[in-house]
Enzyme design. Sequence first.
Site, PDB file in Angstrom:
ATOM      1  NE  ARG A   1       0.897  75.015 -38.837  1.00 11.82           N
ATOM      2  CZ  ARG A   1      -0.310  75.146 -38.328  1.00 11.82           C
ATOM      3  NH1 ARG A   1      -1.011  76.252 -38.551  1.00 11.82           N
ATOM      4  NH2 ARG A   1      -0.837  74.191 -37.581  1.00 11.82           N
TER       5      ARG A   1
ATOM      6  CG  ASP B   1       5.709  82.134 -45.248  1.00 13.18           C
ATOM      7  OD1 ASP B   1       4.834  81.337 -44.868  1.00 13.18           O
ATOM      8  OD2 ASP B   1       5.625  83.361 -45.087  1.00 13.18           O
TER       9      ASP B   1
ATOM     10  NE  ARG C   1       8.887  87.428 -46.263  1.00 17.08           N
ATOM     11  CZ  ARG C   1       8.161  86.691 -47.106  1.00 17.08           C
ATOM     12  NH1 ARG C   1       7.596  85.554 -46.674  1.00 17.08           N
ATOM     13  NH2 ARG C   1       7.987  87.080 -48.351  1.00 17.08           N
TER      14      ARG C   1
END
Length: 262
Positions: A51, A53, A210
Amino acid sequence: MRKRIKLTVAYDGTNYCGWQIQPNGLTVEEVLNKKISALTGEDIKVIGASRTDSGVHALGNVAVFDTESSIPPQRFAYALNQKLPEDIVITDSREVPADWHPRYQDNISKIYEYHIYNGPVPDPMKRCYAAFVSFPLDIEKMRMGADYLIGEHDFASFCNVRTNTEDTVRTIEDIQILTREEQTEEESSLGGREIVIRIKGNGFLYNMVRIIVGTLIRVGRGFYEPEKVEQILQMKKRTEAGVTAPPQGLVLVKILYGESEK
């Protein structure tokens, strides 16, 4: 006869609010559901492997759906690509067993890349596909810091505080930090270089890649010594790690399902 179709999906995430259906914005999942439903005449709901972002890209995300359509499994890619927008492409379609699930398989590995444009000024051509860092980065120190992350660790320091899981142990199999200088002055007068952080692991927490990148950037800038990365791991507190790097630099490159799909 009902069958389950596996799709390999590539997309430019710039114009989407991520993969998963949202109430207030267009997503990749929503587009796939609509286009596959229109193609088959059925009410289709895909199941995605990752999923991603808002703003994150993919070359090899995976989704499945069930259908009674007579379209041959291998032809779904071609048929859907005639209907999908230009920023979503099906690179492969095939039939899989009826109980095959893209998230619940043994020996899954995911490969992500994070792209950084490191130079004195931004490159407007890379604004949607790389994070801009204007300060010089020490690549060797970044590599030293990244080495501490390889192996099985509790990555609680490297996940968003809203992560919906109690198990924060993951295994990173490999991290590579690669650079590419702009080749000639004639090609570009911006004087920058592209840095790619390539990470392979058995699973990733929410924002984990990230946050790892944000931490390694701080190492590269000299704010952290490489050994600080090991200390951050041991602290198991999100506040110890660097900031979350912007989404546009992140690409889900590939999902590997055991030995059969390398």
